[in-house]
Write an enzyme that holds these catalytic residues in place. Structure first.
Site, PDB file in Angstrom:
ATOM      1  N   ILE A  12       0.846  -1.212   0.000  1.00  0.00           N
ATOM      2  CA  ILE A  12       0.000   0.000   0.000  1.00  0.00           C
ATOM      3  C   ILE A  12       0.877   1.256   0.000  1.00  0.00           C
ATOM      4  CG2 ILE A  12      -1.816   1.294   1.218  1.00  0.00           C
ATOM      5  CD1 ILE A  12      -2.844  -1.370   2.324  1.00  0.00           C
ATOM      6  N   ASP A  31      11.506   2.112   5.612  1.00  0.00           N
ATOM      7  CA  ASP A  31      11.045   0.723   5.537  1.00  0.00           C
ATOM      8  C   ASP A  31      12.215  -0.179   5.917  1.00  0.00           C
ATOM      9  OD1 ASP A  31       8.504  -0.586   3.582  1.00  0.00           O
ATOM     10  OD2 ASP A  31      10.015  -1.870   4.519  1.00  0.00           O
ATOM     11  N   GLY A  36       8.199  -5.353   2.977  1.00  0.00           N
ATOM     12  CA  GLY A  36       8.303  -4.483   1.794  1.00  0.00           C
ATOM     13  C   GLY A  36       9.549  -4.873   0.997  1.00  0.00           C
ATOM     14  N   LEU A  76       2.138   3.415   8.097  1.00  0.00           N
ATOM     15  CA  LEU A  76       1.664   2.141   7.546  1.00  0.00           C
ATOM     16  C   LEU A  76       2.535   0.962   7.975  1.00  0.00           C
ATOM     17  CD1 LEU A  76       0.956   3.110   3.789  1.00  0.00           C
ATOM     18  CD2 LEU A  76      -0.555   3.324   5.730  1.00  0.00           C
ATOM     19  N   THR A  95       6.544  -4.863  16.690  1.00  0.00           N
ATOM     20  CA  THR A  95       6.448  -3.867  15.618  1.00  0.00           C
ATOM     21  C   THR A  95       5.184  -3.026  15.786  1.00  0.00           C
ATOM     22  OG1 THR A  95       7.422  -5.487  14.161  1.00  0.00           O
ATOM     23  CG2 THR A  95       6.489  -3.557  13.101  1.00  0.00           C
ATOM     24  N   ALA A 117      -2.631   3.624  10.174  1.00  0.00           N
ATOM     25  CA  ALA A 117      -3.328   2.548   9.449  1.00  0.00           C
ATOM     26  C   ALA A 117      -3.667   1.437  10.427  1.00  0.00           C
ATOM     27  CB  ALA A 117      -2.439   2.011   8.335  1.00  0.00           C
ATOM     28  N   TYR A 153      -2.797  -9.957  16.863  1.00  0.00           N
ATOM     29  CA  TYR A 153      -2.667  -8.898  15.858  1.00  0.00           C
ATOM     30  C   TYR A 153      -3.788  -7.872  16.041  1.00  0.00           C
ATOM     31  CZ  TYR A 153      -2.874  -6.698  11.249  1.00  0.00           C
ATOM     32  OH  TYR A 153      -2.935  -5.799  10.235  1.00  0.00           O
ATOM     33  N   LYS A 157      -3.357  -3.870  17.128  1.00  0.00           N
ATOM     34  CA  LYS A 157      -3.825  -2.732  16.329  1.00  0.00           C
ATOM     35  C   LYS A 157      -4.886  -1.928  17.086  1.00  0.00           C
ATOM     36  CE  LYS A 157      -2.408  -1.859  12.818  1.00  0.00           C
ATOM     37  NZ  LYS A 157      -1.150  -1.124  12.462  1.00  0.00           N
TER      38      LYS A 157
END
Ligand code: UDP
Length: 323
Positions: A12, A31, A36, A76, A95, A117, A153, A157
């Protein structure tokens, strides 16, 4: 404007960088290339307004410098993909929790506008019941027990959302939270679980298309260009500050029908193979039966209407993997 995109070499993030650069903005990305890849941004490397930093968002000195020089941040960077989350739970939590904590703290130091995000996973299995309705931003979450790893997860978030809202309310930091539903398009890898690139790749090489469970579970998919367009419009709208928005598509499809559609669109003779969840993800896995957003809130604020339908989404992935 100077934008910082954390996780900018991801699927994204790279589309967002491309769109901002095309409009003449200056873009910094950071990054760590965990999920990625440089390949995602190699076509941007010769642009003067594009700056790539390969490092971790947990690296304070680097992040401090980036935050000091950018006007706004798209955060993100995160551990994503059901397969990765099931295989690497410690990394996922570190993370997603420490990373967001660092980015928010430094954004607050310079009072930079920041978009966080988040994910539709935070609703958990709310739509599993019979009376399920499309998910609205103010719906309660229904997560499973802590011994089922998938929910780590969702929980990490949700904590990111709490942290962002706390910074907004207590420190007046301008934040926006987006809950991304299943997002698909070119450059998405199937390596970490995502269903459409997996199905397309298997169909193109004639291998069995693997449907987990009985395939009656459904999802709603959004093309990445519709998503980055929505993120950009929300970022530019002062009324979005302090708010949470679903970003998705209300068209639902079962995974079984998705497999059939991919097979038809690729002219493939692949078999459709049904695999028990336990074999796909290991013991203790729990899936959600349905997941579909209510998108009234984002529609009302920015006139959001996803333009690319399911066939268009699948076609873009087929074209990507063919070339
Ligand atoms: N899935 C599948 N085969 C695959 C990958 C995924 O049947 O090769 C299923 C998965 O179990 C889930 C749905 O497709 O029910 C969407 O999976 P994905 O990992 O893309 O996203 P999720 O919505 O689960 O986060």
């Amino acid at each position: 404007m100077k934008y910082l995109i954390t996780g900018g070499a991801g699927f994204i993030g790279s589309h967002l960088a491309e769109m901002l650069l095309a409009r003449g903005e200056e873009v910094y990305i950071i990054d760590d290339l965990s999920t990625g890849t440089l390949k995602n941004v190699e076509h941007l490397q010769d642009r003067e307004a594009f700056h790539l930093v390969v490092d971790s968002i947990l690296h304070e000195t680097v992040m401090n410098e980036l935050l000091s020089k950018c006007d706004a941040v798209y955060h993100l960077a995160a551990a994503v993909g059901v397969k990765l989350i099931m295989n690497r739970p410690v990394e996922t939590l570190e993370t997603n929790v420490k990373g967001t904590e660092t980015v928010l703290r430094l954004a607050n130091r310079y009072k930079r506008k920041i978009m966080i995000a988040s994910t539709s996973e935070v609703y958990g299995k709310l739509m599993n019941g019979e009376n399920a309705r499309p998910l609205s931003e103010d719906a309660d979450s229904l997560m499973g027990t802590s011994t089922k790893r998938r929910w780590a997860y969702a929980c990490s978030k949700a904590l990111d959302e709490f942290m962002a809202l706390a910074y907004y309310e207590e420190k007046k930091l301008p934040i926006i939270i987006v809950r991304l539903f299943n997002t698909v398009g070119p450059r998405q890898t199937g390596q970490y679980g995502m269903v459409i690139p997996n199905f397309v790749q298997k169909a193109l090489i004639g291998k069995p298309i693997t449907v987990y469970g009985d395939g009656s579970q459904s999802r709603s998919f959004t093309h990445v260009t519709d998503v980055v367009d929505a993120l950009d419009k929300l970022m530019g709208n002062p009324k979005a500050v302090g708010q949470i928005f679903n970003v998705g598509n209300s068209e639902e499809v079962t995974i079984r029908d998705l497999a059939l559609l991919v097979r038809e669109m690729t002219n493939s003779s692949s078999e459709i193979e049904y695999i028990p969840y336990e074999r796909a993800y290991g013991p203790g896995f729990e899936d959600m039966q349905r997941r579909c957003p209510n998108i009234n809130k984002i529609r009302t604020l920015i006139g959001y209407h996803p333009r690319i339908d399911l066939r268009g989404i699948i076609k873009s992935v087929i074209d990507y993997y063919k070339t």
